[in-house]
Scaffold this motif. Sequence first.
Motif, mmCIF file in Angstrom:
data_model
loop_
_atom_site.group_PDB
_atom_site.id
_atom_site.type_symbol
_atom_site.label_atom_id
_atom_site.label_comp_id
_atom_site.label_asym_id
_atom_site.label_seq_id
_atom_site.Cartn_x
_atom_site.Cartn_y
_atom_site.Cartn_z
ATOM 1 N N ILE A 110 18.346 -6.315 -6.257
ATOM 2 C CA ILE A 110 18.598 -7.579 -6.403
ATOM 3 C C ILE A 110 18.580 -8.374 -5.373
ATOM 4 O O ILE A 110 18.134 -9.712 -5.521
ATOM 5 C CB ILE A 110 20.244 -7.198 -6.583
ATOM 6 C CG1 ILE A 110 20.734 -6.414 -7.922
ATOM 7 C CG2 ILE A 110 20.970 -8.575 -6.796
ATOM 8 C CD1 ILE A 110 21.992 -6.168 -8.145
ATOM 9 N N VAL A 111 18.628 -8.025 -4.212
ATOM 10 C CA VAL A 111 18.047 -8.552 -3.037
ATOM 11 C C VAL A 111 16.624 -9.190 -2.824
ATOM 12 O O VAL A 111 16.522 -10.262 -2.810
ATOM 13 C CB VAL A 111 18.522 -7.846 -1.629
ATOM 14 C CG1 VAL A 111 17.783 -8.350 -0.482
ATOM 15 C CG2 VAL A 111 20.119 -7.862 -1.528
ATOM 16 N N MET A 116 12.917 -13.471 -3.415
ATOM 17 C CA MET A 116 11.708 -14.361 -3.694
ATOM 18 C C MET A 116 11.975 -15.665 -4.366
ATOM 19 O O MET A 116 11.398 -16.734 -4.003
ATOM 20 C CB MET A 116 11.058 -13.411 -4.933
ATOM 21 C CG MET A 116 10.975 -12.015 -4.771
ATOM 22 S SD MET A 116 9.239 -11.684 -3.979
ATOM 23 C CE MET A 116 8.581 -10.695 -5.191
ATOM 24 N N ALA A 117 12.996 -15.789 -5.004
ATOM 25 C CA ALA A 117 13.552 -17.027 -5.892
ATOM 26 C C ALA A 117 13.836 -18.080 -4.689
ATOM 27 O O ALA A 117 13.471 -19.170 -4.639
ATOM 28 C CB ALA A 117 14.622 -16.754 -6.720
ATOM 29 N N THR A 118 14.379 -17.420 -3.533
ATOM 30 C CA THR A 118 14.978 -18.489 -2.505
ATOM 31 C C THR A 118 13.723 -18.875 -1.728
ATOM 32 O O THR A 118 13.770 -19.944 -1.273
ATOM 33 C CB THR A 118 15.967 -17.599 -1.555
ATOM 34 O OG1 THR A 118 16.865 -17.172 -2.349
ATOM 35 C CG2 THR A 118 16.218 -18.519 -0.552
ATOM 36 N N ALA B 335 19.655 -9.034 3.485
ATOM 37 C CA ALA B 335 19.504 -7.419 3.751
ATOM 38 C C ALA B 335 21.046 -6.875 4.123
ATOM 39 O O ALA B 335 21.212 -5.438 3.671
ATOM 40 C CB ALA B 335 18.657 -7.206 4.899
ATOM 41 N N ILE B 336 21.745 -7.623 4.684
ATOM 42 C CA ILE B 336 22.972 -7.111 5.218
ATOM 43 C C ILE B 336 24.068 -6.793 4.150
ATOM 44 O O ILE B 336 24.978 -6.013 4.235
ATOM 45 C CB ILE B 336 23.767 -7.948 6.356
ATOM 46 C CG1 ILE B 336 24.506 -7.180 7.349
ATOM 47 C CG2 ILE B 336 24.431 -8.930 5.889
ATOM 48 C CD1 ILE B 336 24.626 -7.793 8.601
ATOM 49 N N ALA B 337 23.870 -7.457 3.062
ATOM 50 C CA ALA B 337 24.431 -7.223 1.773
ATOM 51 C C ALA B 337 24.511 -5.768 1.335
ATOM 52 O O ALA B 337 25.420 -5.271 0.668
ATOM 53 C CB ALA B 337 24.170 -8.301 0.873
ATOM 54 N N VAL B 338 23.528 -5.214 1.545
ATOM 55 C CA VAL B 338 23.095 -3.776 0.890
ATOM 56 C C VAL B 338 24.117 -2.818 1.721
ATOM 57 O O VAL B 338 24.896 -2.004 1.000
ATOM 58 C CB VAL B 338 21.718 -3.250 0.932
ATOM 59 C CG1 VAL B 338 21.560 -2.063 0.614
ATOM 60 C CG2 VAL B 338 20.698 -4.278 0.391
ATOM 61 N N VAL B 380 26.404 -14.044 -0.037
ATOM 62 C CA VAL B 380 25.141 -13.876 -0.601
ATOM 63 C C VAL B 380 24.660 -15.495 -1.218
ATOM 64 O O VAL B 380 23.593 -15.728 -1.025
ATOM 65 C CB VAL B 380 25.113 -12.747 -1.713
ATOM 66 C CG1 VAL B 380 23.517 -12.983 -2.673
ATOM 67 C CG2 VAL B 380 25.412 -11.619 -0.942
ATOM 68 N N MET B 381 25.381 -16.023 -1.841
ATOM 69 C CA MET B 381 24.975 -17.510 -2.108
ATOM 70 C C MET B 381 24.418 -18.083 -0.993
ATOM 71 O O MET B 381 23.550 -19.042 -1.198
ATOM 72 C CB MET B 381 26.441 -18.147 -2.800
ATOM 73 C CG MET B 381 26.823 -17.490 -4.231
ATOM 74 S SD MET B 381 28.044 -18.685 -4.794
ATOM 75 C CE MET B 381 28.849 -17.383 -5.993
ATOM 76 N N MET B 382 25.369 -18.145 0.034
ATOM 77 C CA MET B 382 24.788 -19.366 1.149
ATOM 78 C C MET B 382 23.821 -18.658 1.982
ATOM 79 O O MET B 382 23.153 -19.259 2.450
ATOM 80 C CB MET B 382 26.070 -19.364 2.168
ATOM 81 C CG MET B 382 27.064 -20.328 1.406
ATOM 82 S SD MET B 382 28.509 -20.564 2.532
ATOM 83 C CE MET B 382 29.041 -19.343 2.428
#
Lengths: 349, 557
Positions: A110-111, A116-118, B335-338, B380-382
């Motif tokens: 997901i990340v 990529m999109a960003t 990456a830190i979201a993982v 994550v949005m930001m």
Amino acid sequence: MRSRGSNNWRFVSRQIFVWLCCAAAAFADQAPAWSPTNIFAPASTPAKSIFGLSLFVLAVTGVVFLVVFTLLLYSVVKFRKRRNDDGREPPQVYGSNQVELAWTIIPILIVVALFMATARVIASVQKDPRLDNAIEVVAIGHQFWWEYRYPGLGVVTANELHVPVSDDNQPSPTFIKLLSADTDHSFWVPRLAGKTDLIPNHPNSMWIDPHEAGVYLGQCAQYCGTQHAKMLLRVYVQQRGDFDRWIQEQRQPATVSSAASQGQRIFETTACINCHTVEGTVASGRFGPDLTHLMSRDTIAAGAATNTPENLRQWILNPDAIKPGSLMPAMQLSDQDLNALTAYLETLR
Amino acid sequence: MSTESIAWPSASAESRSFVDTLHEWVTTVDHKRLGILYIIYALVFLLIGGIEAAIIRIQLIRPHNNFVSPQVFNRLFTMHGTTMIFFVVMPVLFGFANYLIPLMIGARDMAFPRLNAFSFWMTAFGGLLLYFSLVGANGLYGAGNAPDVGWFAYAPLTSRTFSVGHSTDFWTLALLVSGFGSIGTAINIVATILCMRCQGMTLAKMPLFAWLNLVMAGLVILAVSPLTAAQIMLLVDRYLGGHFFDTQAGGSAVFWMHFFWIFGHPEVYVLVLPAFAFASEIIPVFSRKPIFGYPVMVGATVAIGFISMSVWAHHMFTVGMGANVNTFFVISTMAIAVPTGIKIFNWLATIWGGKIEFKTPMLFCIAFLFQFLIAGLTGVMMSAAPFDWQLGSSYFVVAHFHYVIVGGILFTLFGAFYYWFPKMSGRMYSETLGKLHFWLFLIGFHLTFDFMHIPGLLGMPRRIYTYEPGRGWDTWNFIVTIGVFFQAAAIVVFLGNLIWSYFRGKAAGNDPWDAWTLEWSTNSPPPAYNFYTIPSVQSRRPLWDLKHPDDPDWKYE
Ligand SMILES: [Cu+2]
């Protein structure tokens, strides 16, 4: 080689995309009614690219939210201790490598997709699509107002930025160079573009290409001191003809009329001229807004008040009454002088 | 573990004069007393910071309100932010770490008891220094009193040109002094965990609480040092003619931002890792299962520690760093979201198949799980930089980080208060009042911080003392302010509960939760020396082994 499966997948994903775009377009049409500064009502390419990305990010995070939220809710309800509990401890489970692997790899995928999109949108907005017929503006942030200079056109004005409409027939984007005269500020008109900071000693730039005429609102988005709240932004997007006419008018020096000569004398013999410029007269201060065409503006004091004779008078009498903490001092003028001065300012069309 | 490690009943307290008691507390080097001092100190500042927040929200209840002047408003949000981060959340977390770590690892005290006392008093004096600005800072005529440069104090607003008088000096000195305190405590925590564990407690058999605090303390050492350095540079600029951040003489405002955020972002994890630590103790006990995936949890914690040092510039997406730098900080931030996600899943798996008891500590931790999920996703949005160009510096950000700090950290902290209150005081709290506190706070929290996201999406920037009508922000701001009153009521119930239970609560016994870590094997409250004999352990849940000799953990680990 292309398998049937991937064709199907393409079809589905295209459907989803089209559907999302339609929904987004319908929403964006309604959105300005919610707020003149709604970030989901883009009216210029940078804001639109951001809007597109934000939909994708919202969709992905939305799905993650729904899945995890449901799982959490389910387990909290399902595994509550029942009334008729037998008092024994539940089976003690210490972990499972397969499960751990799964919920490590899925988030990584997901990340990667989000990244990529960003990255694409970053490149598309930050790379410079400079065109020949682009307008160049220098925006200078001051505590607590905006100075705008059009170096190619010889125009200096304040607080109300005028730019032409840019459409497919006649693309004319506006490039804004961002400088600061004192502290940090940030230029944020949500419907036109994301914000970019104005930092002393650190020139920045941004661009907009508004597709529709109208007034777009925003305000300073980086804390810059006492009156940060009333450092409002107004961008007037005009049809090309109207914009050219506006430029012509702004290039003229100030109109001098003998009817207001007393007011002019007061203006030119008090400290006003140390801070304000009126082109074509001795007033050439740069600390405050250029007043040459003051009356061509709808508002005064960076949008804090409408530009009416009463407000103007009140402003000169006591700026703190309109904008406490602004950097223009109250000049302690007599009523008579004040009236004459206001009358003079009203001739600055 | 043997039954001998159960402590001796503490000697009955003789009645002492007030001055003797005071003297004892002021000169104490006992980790438990220092822990309690930290906690009480933080609660006092929580009230002050909360009142500041309430005034801010009353001012913003409607457009063009005149409850406070812009000058006062700017001081309020500066003081609110600085107080809450440096003098509430950090001290209270240090307090719990101080109190619990030696007990959990079977030690008699922290590694450096005197350094411990020194650190506490540095922090305490830092807070007093900040508030002394109210009387001490009016250096020049017309100069303001409390600092008003915002809690991240961007240059050049802090230079002598824009900040006359001494308000900024008090801000700088307060953080400098308390920064030394934080570094001292962090060193102490690291040393204690690495050197003072009881027999049998290998690193892999420590409670997760100790692991999370170990990483937290490491981050404090790495993150607070640059902040302290930056404060010294700022003082050099202001008084010795330096030009580090002096933009009028070629200095760089962006330089300060880098310094501040290389502290500021790891700081978020300094605050949130101990919250994870509370959750990782409370959730298993009230689900009646061991933590799911202990080694993965440890790995994720260490990963968060490392990655969090490389994400700071996501606070600076709008300062014009160029596409490549922005892109780097997008990927590091995402990456830190993982590892963070992995943690949420592991807590979920801990609950899964358990028998959840909805006692007050568990209620707070369950709410934390939901809220932290949302906080993480708005994060994550930001992290998508272009989205941040719209969301950054808006009320969306304010809502996001309050979701982390209140919805995540404060909720688990309340859980921790209720969970360990019986151990610290020897008394049981009132479950009814605890639940009342929970529901009031939950309602208040969601009224305030759910609705706060919306004005951000509609273009409302943060740090404005008032706003224009007609922008679609009015209703949302009204609701946000209403939520504050629920939160305030909840805090009153909370403090009332603590005080009432301290004097009137039922005796708690050593182990009211039927829990598994070493602190529950000794008296409530524990004696000064903690354990009669130093315990020795064979697994991560020594008391489980003791209670289930037929089915001990060490067979499976
Ligand atoms: Cu500004």
